[in-house]
Design a protein around this motif. Structure first.
Motif, PDB file in Angstrom:
ATOM      1  N   ARG A 136       0.817  -1.214   0.000  1.00 41.82           N
ATOM      2  CA  ARG A 136       0.000   0.000   0.000  1.00 41.82           C
ATOM      3  C   ARG A 136       0.854   1.269   0.000  1.00 41.82           C
ATOM      4  O   ARG A 136       0.380   2.348   0.322  1.00 41.82           O
ATOM      5  N   GLY A 137       2.105   1.105  -0.334  1.00 41.90           N
ATOM      6  CA  GLY A 137       2.971   2.280  -0.470  1.00 41.90           C
ATOM      7  C   GLY A 137       3.726   2.672   0.788  1.00 41.90           C
ATOM      8  O   GLY A 137       4.541   3.602   0.759  1.00 41.90           O
ATOM      9  N   PHE A 138       3.481   1.959   1.901  1.00 44.72           N
ATOM     10  CA  PHE A 138       4.142   2.383   3.145  1.00 44.72           C
ATOM     11  C   PHE A 138       5.604   1.954   3.216  1.00 44.72           C
ATOM     12  O   PHE A 138       6.415   2.613   3.860  1.00 44.72           O
ATOM     13  N   GLY A 161      20.848  -6.808   3.627  1.00 47.02           N
ATOM     14  CA  GLY A 161      20.903  -8.216   3.269  1.00 47.02           C
ATOM     15  C   GLY A 161      19.487  -8.735   3.089  1.00 47.02           C
ATOM     16  O   GLY A 161      18.586  -8.364   3.855  1.00 47.02           O
ATOM     17  N   VAL A 162      19.283  -9.577   2.084  1.00 48.26           N
ATOM     18  CA  VAL A 162      17.942 -10.134   1.859  1.00 48.26           C
ATOM     19  C   VAL A 162      18.092 -11.599   1.458  1.00 48.26           C
ATOM     20  O   VAL A 162      19.028 -11.958   0.722  1.00 48.26           O
ATOM     21  N   GLY A 163      17.190 -12.427   1.968  1.00 48.67           N
ATOM     22  CA  GLY A 163      17.240 -13.851   1.670  1.00 48.67           C
ATOM     23  C   GLY A 163      17.037 -14.115   0.184  1.00 48.67           C
ATOM     24  O   GLY A 163      16.233 -13.440  -0.470  1.00 48.67           O
ATOM     25  N   PHE A 172      10.992  -5.345  -4.594  1.00 46.20           N
ATOM     26  CA  PHE A 172      10.757  -4.034  -3.962  1.00 46.20           C
ATOM     27  C   PHE A 172      12.050  -3.219  -3.922  1.00 46.20           C
ATOM     28  O   PHE A 172      12.076  -2.057  -4.343  1.00 46.20           O
ATOM     29  N   TYR A 173      13.135  -3.833  -3.459  1.00 44.38           N
ATOM     30  CA  TYR A 173      14.399  -3.096  -3.359  1.00 44.38           C
ATOM     31  C   TYR A 173      14.886  -2.655  -4.745  1.00 44.38           C
ATOM     32  O   TYR A 173      15.335  -1.520  -4.914  1.00 44.38           O
ATOM     33  N   ARG A 174      14.789  -3.556  -5.717  1.00 50.22           N
ATOM     34  CA  ARG A 174      15.209  -3.184  -7.085  1.00 50.22           C
ATOM     35  C   ARG A 174      14.388  -1.992  -7.571  1.00 50.22           C
ATOM     36  O   ARG A 174      14.920  -1.049  -8.147  1.00 50.22           O
TER      37      ARG A 174
HETATM   38  C1  LIG Z   1       9.186  -5.925   1.278  1.00 50.79           C
HETATM   39  C2  LIG Z   1       8.321  -4.849   1.918  1.00 50.79           C
HETATM   40  C3  LIG Z   1       9.150  -4.030   2.902  1.00 50.79           C
HETATM   41  C4  LIG Z   1       7.781  -3.915   0.821  1.00 50.79           C
HETATM   42  O1  LIG Z   1       6.951  -2.933   1.412  1.00 50.79           O
HETATM   43  P1  LIG Z   1       5.505  -2.640   0.810  1.00 50.79           P
HETATM   44  O2  LIG Z   1       4.832  -1.637   1.665  1.00 50.79           O
HETATM   45  O3  LIG Z   1       4.817  -3.943   0.617  1.00 50.79           O
HETATM   46  O4  LIG Z   1       5.868  -2.009  -0.614  1.00 50.79           O
HETATM   47  P2  LIG Z   1       5.190  -0.706  -1.261  1.00 50.79           P
HETATM   48  O5  LIG Z   1       3.717  -0.956  -1.372  1.00 50.79           O
HETATM   49  O6  LIG Z   1       5.602   0.494  -0.505  1.00 50.79           O
HETATM   50  O7  LIG Z   1       5.849  -0.696  -2.689  1.00 50.79           O
HETATM   51  C5  LIG Z   1       6.649   0.405  -3.132  1.00 50.79           C
HETATM   52  C6  LIG Z   1       6.891   0.270  -4.607  1.00 50.79           C
HETATM   53  O8  LIG Z   1       7.607  -0.946  -4.859  1.00 50.79           O
HETATM   54  C7  LIG Z   1       6.913  -1.718  -5.809  1.00 50.79           C
HETATM   55  N1  LIG Z   1       7.075  -3.111  -5.465  1.00 50.79           N
HETATM   56  C8  LIG Z   1       6.754  -3.708  -4.314  1.00 50.79           C
HETATM   57  N2  LIG Z   1       7.056  -5.021  -4.364  1.00 50.79           N
HETATM   58  C9  LIG Z   1       7.575  -5.227  -5.587  1.00 50.79           C
HETATM   59  C10 LIG Z   1       8.075  -6.384  -6.257  1.00 50.79           C
HETATM   60  N3  LIG Z   1       8.105  -7.576  -5.649  1.00 50.79           N
HETATM   61  N4  LIG Z   1       8.557  -6.240  -7.512  1.00 50.79           N
HETATM   62  C11 LIG Z   1       8.541  -5.040  -8.132  1.00 50.79           C
HETATM   63  N5  LIG Z   1       8.082  -3.898  -7.536  1.00 50.79           N
HETATM   64  C12 LIG Z   1       7.600  -4.008  -6.280  1.00 50.79           C
HETATM   65  C13 LIG Z   1       5.466  -1.300  -5.677  1.00 50.79           C
HETATM   66  O9  LIG Z   1       4.748  -1.581  -6.865  1.00 50.79           O
HETATM   67  C14 LIG Z   1       5.613   0.182  -5.410  1.00 50.79           C
HETATM   68  O10 LIG Z   1       5.841   0.860  -6.641  1.00 50.79           O
HETATM   69  P3  LIG Z   1       5.409   2.411  -6.866  1.00 50.79           P
HETATM   70  O11 LIG Z   1       5.652   3.129  -5.566  1.00 50.79           O
HETATM   71  O12 LIG Z   1       6.315   2.861  -7.957  1.00 50.79           O
HETATM   72  O13 LIG Z   1       3.963   2.371  -7.223  1.00 50.79           O
HETATM   73  C15 LIG Z   1       7.116  -5.481   2.663  1.00 50.79           C
HETATM   74  O14 LIG Z   1       6.294  -6.154   1.728  1.00 50.79           O
HETATM   75  C16 LIG Z   1       7.488  -6.426   3.784  1.00 50.79           C
HETATM   76  O15 LIG Z   1       7.762  -5.988   4.876  1.00 50.79           O
HETATM   77  N6  LIG Z   1       7.467  -7.741   3.516  1.00 50.79           N
HETATM   78  C17 LIG Z   1       7.651  -8.775   4.549  1.00 50.79           C
HETATM   79  C18 LIG Z   1       8.974  -8.688   5.317  1.00 50.79           C
HETATM   80  C19 LIG Z   1      10.178  -8.621   4.410  1.00 50.79           C
HETATM   81  O16 LIG Z   1      10.315  -9.404   3.471  1.00 50.79           O
HETATM   82  N7  LIG Z   1      11.070  -7.659   4.733  1.00 50.79           N
HETATM   83  C20 LIG Z   1      12.327  -7.507   4.033  1.00 50.79           C
HETATM   84  C21 LIG Z   1      13.346  -8.420   4.633  1.00 50.79           C
HETATM   85  S1  LIG Z   1      14.946  -8.241   3.837  1.00 50.79           S
END
Ligand SMILES: CC(C)(COP(=O)(O)OP(=O)(O)OC[C@H]1O[C@@H](n2cnc3c(N)ncnc32)[C@H](O)[C@@H]1OP(=O)(O)O)[C@@H](O)C(=O)NCCC(=O)NCCS
Length: 197
Positions: A136-138, A161-163, A172-174
């Motif tokens: 949701r963008g957070f 670091g990420v698994g 997300f990171y990319r």
């Molecule tokens: C990974 C995590 C931090 C991402 O946070 P999130 O709130 O779900 O991601 P957001 O909704 O803020 O996404 C931000 C942007 O990334 C993009 N994005 C998110 N996941 C993506 C993915 N898997 N591939 C490509 N883009 C992605 C979204 O589309 C969004 O794009 P935009 O802002 O340009 O529209 C969250 O899902 C999480 O905490 N997951 C579980 C715990 C975890 O894995 N933590 C990381 C451990 S290393």
């Protein structure tokens, strides 16, 4: 829904989030605190100004935590964080093949970041959101808050670091501009400058 700086009363909730977003949703751990003691506690203790949370009506549901100088942070943990935990979790506290034992071993032999990584990306971070706030963008908002805060304190680059199997987080990171510095079968090191255009 609000993103705000960490407050001292948040600690227990952040430990719980760390467990629930950890391996297998935390179900296999017999000790619910051990993950938080490694991945949350020292950041709150030593870098409270680099901790941000997202909160909704049901409470805090996610966090980002940073350390501006990984090498300095490792030394601080060695002097002031790990000794207490090594007493609480002596070698052999858990049966060898349990997940608790795997993380207890980290307390006795904490990982050290590579020289080439900290040379260019001295800071590091952890981010975790509960499922109800994911997608949701957070994550992006929390990340931007931390990148700006790191930049303000003079850290020009940040790594994490990420698994290897956490494809969602890697995507997300990319998407947020992190690139892969190193890769091995268990995980990736990713990094980016803290500068936000
Ligand atoms: C990974 C995590 C931090 C991402 O946070 P999130 O709130 O779900 O991601 P957001 O909704 O803020 O996404 C931000 C942007 O990334 C993009 N994005 C998110 N996941 C993506 C993915 N898997 N591939 C490509 N883009 C992605 C979204 O589309 C969004 O794009 P935009 O802002 O340009 O529209 C969250 O899902 C999480 O905490 N997951 C579980 C715990 C975890 O894995 N933590 C990381 C451990 S290393």
């Amino acid at each position: 829904m609000e993103v705000r700086p960490y407050r001292s009363g948040d600690d227990d909730t952040l430990y719980e989030i760390c467990l629930k977003t950890g391996p297998g949703g935390g179900a296999a751990f017999t000790d619910p605190r051990i993950l938080g003691e490694i991945y949350v506690g020292p950041y709150l203790a030593f870098e409270p100004d680099l901790a941000f949370v997202v909160e909704d009506d049901d409470g805090v549901a996610g966090y980002v935590l940073g350390a501006r100088d990984t090498r300095g942070f490792e030394k601080l943990c060695e002097a002031r964080w790990w000794p207490r935990l090594r007493e609480r979790y002596p070698v052999g506290s858990f049966p060898d093949d349990t997940i608790d034992a795997r993380f207890a071993r980290l307390i006795h032999r904490p990982p050290v970041a590579r020289d080439d990584v900290v040379a260019e990306y001295p800071a590091h971070l952890h981010i975790d959101l509960l499922p109800r706030t994911q997608g949701r963008g957070f994550g992006r908002i929390l990340m931007r808050r931390l990148l700006a805060a790191l930049h303000d304190v003079g850290a020009t680059g940040v790594h994490l670091g990420v698994g290897a199997t956490n494809t969602n987080a890697i995507g997300f990171y990319r998407h947020l501009g992190f690139t892969v510095l190193h890769e091995n079968p268990s995980g990736l090191t990713m990094a980016r400058p803290t500068f936000l255009p």
